[in-house]
Structure formats: C-alpha cells, structure tokens
Design a protein around this motif. Structure first.
Motif, PDB file in Angstrom:
ATOM      1  N   ARG A 131       0.924  -1.170   0.054  1.00 36.41           N
ATOM      2  CA  ARG A 131      -0.017  -0.049   0.010  1.00 36.41           C
ATOM      3  C   ARG A 131       0.988   1.264   0.109  1.00 36.41           C
ATOM      4  NH1 ARG A 131      -3.150  -1.540   3.501  1.00 36.41           N
ATOM      5  NH2 ARG A 131      -4.795  -2.180   2.237  1.00 36.41           N
ATOM      6  N   LEU A 132       1.971   1.217   0.905  1.00 36.48           N
ATOM      7  CA  LEU A 132       2.872   2.398   0.874  1.00 36.48           C
ATOM      8  C   LEU A 132       3.533   2.658  -0.497  1.00 36.48           C
ATOM      9  CD1 LEU A 132       4.226   4.420   2.647  1.00 36.48           C
ATOM     10  CD2 LEU A 132       6.144   2.844   2.966  1.00 36.48           C
ATOM     11  N   GLU A 133       3.983   1.652  -1.048  1.00 36.14           N
ATOM     12  CA  GLU A 133       4.800   1.654  -2.168  1.00 36.14           C
ATOM     13  C   GLU A 133       4.030   2.183  -3.326  1.00 36.14           C
ATOM     14  OE1 GLU A 133       8.219  -1.514  -2.462  1.00 36.14           O
ATOM     15  OE2 GLU A 133       6.335  -2.573  -1.597  1.00 36.14           O
ATOM     16  N   THR A 134       3.041   1.500  -3.623  1.00 37.43           N
ATOM     17  CA  THR A 134       1.878   1.905  -4.755  1.00 37.43           C
ATOM     18  C   THR A 134       1.435   3.226  -4.639  1.00 37.43           C
ATOM     19  OG1 THR A 134       1.376  -0.474  -4.811  1.00 37.43           O
ATOM     20  CG2 THR A 134       0.141   1.060  -5.940  1.00 37.43           C
ATOM     21  N   GLY A 135       1.143   3.577  -3.290  1.00 39.06           N
ATOM     22  CA  GLY A 135       0.595   5.087  -3.129  1.00 39.06           C
ATOM     23  C   GLY A 135       1.741   6.219  -3.491  1.00 39.06           C
ATOM     24  N   ILE A 136       2.901   5.921  -3.056  1.00 38.83           N
ATOM     25  CA  ILE A 136       4.148   6.725  -3.262  1.00 38.83           C
ATOM     26  C   ILE A 136       4.372   6.625  -4.788  1.00 38.83           C
ATOM     27  CG2 ILE A 136       6.598   7.251  -3.160  1.00 38.83           C
ATOM     28  CD1 ILE A 136       6.198   6.409  -0.080  1.00 38.83           C
ATOM     29  N   ALA A 137       4.364   5.547  -5.411  1.00 38.05           N
ATOM     30  CA  ALA A 137       4.655   5.339  -6.838  1.00 38.05           C
ATOM     31  C   ALA A 137       3.640   6.174  -7.708  1.00 38.05           C
ATOM     32  CB  ALA A 137       4.673   3.832  -7.293  1.00 38.05           C
ATOM     33  N   VAL A 138       2.486   5.898  -7.428  1.00 40.85           N
ATOM     34  CA  VAL A 138       1.288   6.727  -8.250  1.00 40.85           C
ATOM     35  C   VAL A 138       1.417   8.140  -8.161  1.00 40.85           C
ATOM     36  CG1 VAL A 138      -1.214   7.225  -8.489  1.00 40.85           C
ATOM     37  CG2 VAL A 138      -0.348   4.902  -8.257  1.00 40.85           C
ATOM     38  N   ASP A 139       1.876   8.655  -6.911  1.00 44.74           N
ATOM     39  CA  ASP A 139       1.839  10.051  -6.575  1.00 44.74           C
ATOM     40  C   ASP A 139       3.042  10.519  -7.483  1.00 44.74           C
ATOM     41  OD1 ASP A 139       1.588  12.610  -5.072  1.00 44.74           O
ATOM     42  OD2 ASP A 139       3.417  12.016  -4.330  1.00 44.74           O
ATOM     43  N   VAL A 140       3.969   9.979  -7.437  1.00 42.10           N
ATOM     44  CA  VAL A 140       5.352  10.362  -8.188  1.00 42.10           C
ATOM     45  C   VAL A 140       5.230  10.605  -9.512  1.00 42.10           C
ATOM     46  CG1 VAL A 140       7.792  10.044  -8.397  1.00 42.10           C
ATOM     47  CG2 VAL A 140       6.911   9.845  -5.776  1.00 42.10           C
ATOM     48  N   LEU A 141       4.652   9.507  -9.842  1.00 44.73           N
ATOM     49  CA  LEU A 141       4.656   9.330 -11.403  1.00 44.73           C
ATOM     50  C   LEU A 141       3.429  10.449 -11.909  1.00 44.73           C
ATOM     51  CD1 LEU A 141       4.505   5.369 -12.006  1.00 44.73           C
ATOM     52  CD2 LEU A 141       6.434   7.109 -12.751  1.00 44.73           C
ATOM     53  N   THR A 142       2.507  10.524 -11.280  1.00 41.43           N
ATOM     54  CA  THR A 142       1.458  11.243 -11.984  1.00 41.43           C
ATOM     55  C   THR A 142       1.865  12.900 -11.852  1.00 41.43           C
ATOM     56  OG1 THR A 142       0.037  11.227  -9.771  1.00 41.43           O
ATOM     57  CG2 THR A 142      -0.299   9.945 -11.733  1.00 41.43           C
ATOM     58  N   ARG A 143       2.819  13.127 -10.904  1.00 41.57           N
ATOM     59  CA  ARG A 143       3.224  14.459 -10.566  1.00 41.57           C
ATOM     60  C   ARG A 143       4.463  14.843 -11.507  1.00 41.57           C
ATOM     61  NH1 ARG A 143       7.072  15.513  -7.220  1.00 41.57           N
ATOM     62  NH2 ARG A 143       6.640  13.742  -6.026  1.00 41.57           N
ATOM     63  N   ARG A 144       5.198  13.977 -11.699  1.00 42.98           N
ATOM     64  CA  ARG A 144       6.685  14.250 -12.255  1.00 42.98           C
ATOM     65  C   ARG A 144       6.187  13.901 -13.940  1.00 42.98           C
ATOM     66  NH1 ARG A 144      11.424  13.305  -9.897  1.00 42.98           N
ATOM     67  NH2 ARG A 144      12.046  14.223 -11.853  1.00 42.98           N
ATOM     68  N   LEU A 145       5.433  13.137 -14.452  1.00 48.90           N
ATOM     69  CA  LEU A 145       5.133  12.933 -15.707  1.00 48.90           C
ATOM     70  C   LEU A 145       4.006  13.855 -16.248  1.00 48.90           C
ATOM     71  CD1 LEU A 145       6.432   9.282 -15.747  1.00 48.90           C
ATOM     72  CD2 LEU A 145       7.518  11.370 -15.883  1.00 48.90           C
ATOM     73  N   PRO A 146       4.016  14.922 -16.728  1.00 49.33           N
ATOM     74  CA  PRO A 146       2.705  15.785 -17.225  1.00 49.33           C
ATOM     75  C   PRO A 146       2.220  15.164 -18.516  1.00 49.33           C
ATOM     76  CG  PRO A 146       4.697  16.932 -17.781  1.00 49.33           C
ATOM     77  CD  PRO A 146       5.292  15.877 -16.846  1.00 49.33           C
ATOM     78  N   ASN A 147       0.808  15.099 -18.450  1.00 47.88           N
ATOM     79  CA  ASN A 147       0.034  14.736 -19.635  1.00 47.88           C
ATOM     80  C   ASN A 147       0.533  13.210 -19.895  1.00 47.88           C
ATOM     81  OD1 ASN A 147      -1.524  14.837 -21.998  1.00 47.88           O
ATOM     82  ND2 ASN A 147      -0.237  15.769 -23.278  1.00 47.88           N
TER      83      ASN A 147
END
Length: 414
Positions: free
Chosen positions: A370-386
C-alpha cells in the motif's frame, strides 16, 4: 459428483498460461461464475473456484483446506530431467505460504516484525527517494516502459534493502524469480525448464550463504532478524525451511507489488476521469489503491488441498483434491461488487476484496504494498505531465499459475 476424467466444456477450455486466458481471463471467469462456478481443470489437475462466496468460504476453513504444497501444485508434471536438477538442492519443505498452523504461525512470526505498521511507516522517506531517483533517470526522455524502468525496480530495491541485499544483485533476483515462476508453472521446453531449475538452485545457494554470513556477522536487516529469531524457536527450523520462507518473501515482496504498481497506472491511464480526479484531490489515493488491487489482483490465484470430502458451490470434491482459488475472479463477482469491471476509486465495497487473501494467510506485506503503490502513483502522476499510454500488442504477461502481472507498460508524456 462430476467425474474429473470427463471434464466439462469449461474445464476442457481453461488454461491460464496461454491465450486468451493469459492476457484477459475475465470474460471466461464471468462465464464460469454464471454457468459452472466450481469446475475441474485437467490442465491444472485442480478444481477451480471462481465465486467470491466460495473462495471466501475456503479461506475461512484452513482445517478443511490445507495450504501445504500450495505453491508447487503441478510439480509432478515436471519432466524427469528437471526433477533431477531440483533434487540436488534443498528439499521443498513447507514454511510460510505453503503451511498450516501451528507451523505456519511459527514461520510467520520470523518475518512479521519487518512488515509491521511502524517499520513500514519508517520506510516512507526511503521509498519516496527511490521513486524520485528512478524518475530522474528517464524523465527527460519523454517515453519509457514504466514496468522495466520504474514499477519493477522500485519494490525490488525496497525489498532488497529490507533483506540487506546489495542493489547490484537485484538483476539476479529478477532472473531467479522468472526461473521460479516457470518451474512452478511447469511451462516451457525441457531445455528451458532445466535451465530454470539451475536458477532455482542458485537462488537457494545465495540465500543460504547470506544466512551463514549473518550468523557470523550480524547486520541491521531481515536476514539477521531471521537468524536471531530462529535460535529462539521451540522447534528448530531447518535450513531448507528458512531458505524456502525467505524465497517466498523475497519473491512476493517485489513481483506482486511491481504488478500492482503497473496495473494501477494502466487503470488510471485507461480511465482519464479517475486520473483527473486524483490530480484534483490527492485524498482519493487510498481508494485508487484498493480499487486497483481489486481489479488487478496480482496474486491471481492460490491452491489448497482438501483434508476431507467437501461440498463447494454445489459440487462434491473428494479428500486430497487440489483446489484453485481464483482471487481475480472473486474480486469481479457482481454479487459482491456492482459493475465489477468499472474502475471506481470511490467504491464503498473495495476494501472487502481478496487481493491480499483473507484469514491466517492474509498477505504479510499488504501494508508495504500500500505504501509503495501510493508513493509510486503520486510520484509518476506528478512528475510526468500529460501522461498517456502507448498501445502495445504484446503486454508480456508473466506465465504463472499464482502471479498475474504486466511485463511491459509503454507510456509517453510532455
């Protein structure tokens, strides 16, 4: 009772290791839940259970449905050449996933401390740092395979850190995990399975030597914790049992979470309204995790063995029979999850899914996933626009009777 030697049309059709079931098993599972929710599969040599109610009933009765041998069902189908190689290694003794109480409880205690809520929460800064570093490595490229560049290396590095394993050895574990999956599935040519069997032995030797090293030179890691705790057991654990337990923990600790991260991102990118809602309200992240876990079910199925004659879903199953619990099917049972094929992060019933099992075998690493997936989704959706998917005709699905995950997730951004 149906005669297993004369399989039903559903049973004769089913093979989770080949197309179309490998890429998309859900239409078949929906049909099975309607027409024959418990059927016999000659390919697996097991009764396949597809409805939520029946899967949950089995998980709630470990005395009638044993977990011993649950990860090597089908090993008897391995060619003699492969069995000869495996016989040179440590014997496949029950330890954690493939065990029943009281022994299961004893082995679970050896690793549970590393995955309790406090220790998992302490990993959050490390997980975020690793996720940011991985994105730094490809963010300027505008295009990447998120599975190989991010979803797999992130949990692999996290679990390697927990075990105390050098990052440079991670590619070895990727190869050995693939070898282990192939051997468990008994899928491939004799030559390829022999090669994979040698990989399984290499995996065993590596972990055995690591345990020896922690015995003489303790460190602050899970391997040392296991060595220390094993000395205090009332019933001593053999080296084969410890290596088997660590193999299962290491394998599950990165393969299933890698599949969950990749699956969550694919679902978000195929449902842009959900992605937009998350970007507008980060508070949706827990719901996205639960819904992604339900819909992807990285542990797609597990086996049990009946300890007595049982009736399940209106079918009589004899004592000593293998039973395959299909979590991926149960998690899309419309009687439990209305509109089960719809990705709905606000779904009220999502936390009742079976993606992490239930009862005494509930996944010990669920909090870490749960921790890893939450952080992964947050980082990817924030760092990779569009961010958007690139259609791929070959998702490279892992061939496994227990794990289901993508092997490729091509995306572009900017």
């Amino acid at each position: 009772m149906r005669n297993p030697s004369v399989p039903s049309p559903l049973g004769a059709e089913y093979n989770p290791l080949v197309s179309p079931h490998l890429e998309d098993p859900h239409p078949f599972y929906a049909r099975a839940r309607r027409e024959e929710p418990v059927f016999y599969s000659p390919v697996l040599g097991a009764w396949v259970v597809t409805r939520y109610e029946d899967v949950s009933a089995v998980l709630a009765a470990p005395g009638r449905f044993s977990s011993v041998g649950s990860i090597d069902v089908g090993a008897e189908k391995l060619p003699p050449e492969v069995l000869q190689v495996l016989a040179r290694g440590l014997p496949p003794l029950p330890s954690l996933v493939d065990n029943d109480p009281p022994a299961h409880t004893r082995f679970r205690g050896l690793v549970s401390k590393a995955f309790n809520a406090r220790r998992v929460a302490e990993k959050a800064p490390l997980v975020r740092t690793l996720a940011e570093e991985l994105v730094d490595g490809f963010v300027s490229e505008g295009r990447a395979d998120l599975f190989t560049r991010f979803a797999h290396p992130l949990p692999a590095r996290v679990i390697a850190g927990i075990f105390g394993i050098p990052y440079e050895d991670i590619p070895l574990f990727q190869r050995w995990s693939d070898d282990l999956s192939a051997v468990f599935a008994a899928h491939g040519s004799v030559e390829s399975l022999v090669r994979c069997a040698h990989g399984v032995l290499d995996f065993q030797r590596y972990l055995s030597e690591a345990l020896d090293a922690r015995t003489t030179s303790p460190r602050d890691d899970l391997l040392t914790d296991v060595v220390t705790a094993a000395r205090e057991l009332d019933v001593p654990a053999s080296r084969a049992e410890l290596v088997g337990m660590l193999t299962q923990t290491l394998f599950a600790g990165h393969e299933t979470t890698a599949g969950l991260i990749a699956g969550a991102m694919e679902l978000l990118l195929r449902n842009p309204e959900a992605l937009g809602a998350l970007q507008a309200d980060p508070g949706l992240l827990p719901g996205i995790f639960e819904e992604a876990a339900r819909m992807t079910s990285p542990v797609t199925a597990m086996f049990r063995t009946t300890t007595e004659e049982v009736e399940l879903g209106g079918v009589s199953i004899p004592k000593g029979a293998h039973v395959r619990l299909v979590f991926a099917s149960a998690n899309r049972d419309a009687s439990r999850f209305p509109e089960p094929d719809r990705f709905d992060p606000r779904r009220d019933t999502s936390r009742r899914h079976l993606a992490f099992g239930q009862g005494i075998h509930f996944c010990i690493g669920a909090q870490l996933a749960r921790l890893e997936t939450g952080i992964a989704v947050d980082v990817l959706t924030r760092r990779l626009p569009n961010l958007r998917l690139i259609p791929s005709p070959d998702p490279r699905m892992l061939r496994s009777v227990t794990i289901r995950r993508l092997g490729r997730l091509e995306v572009e951004w900017g």
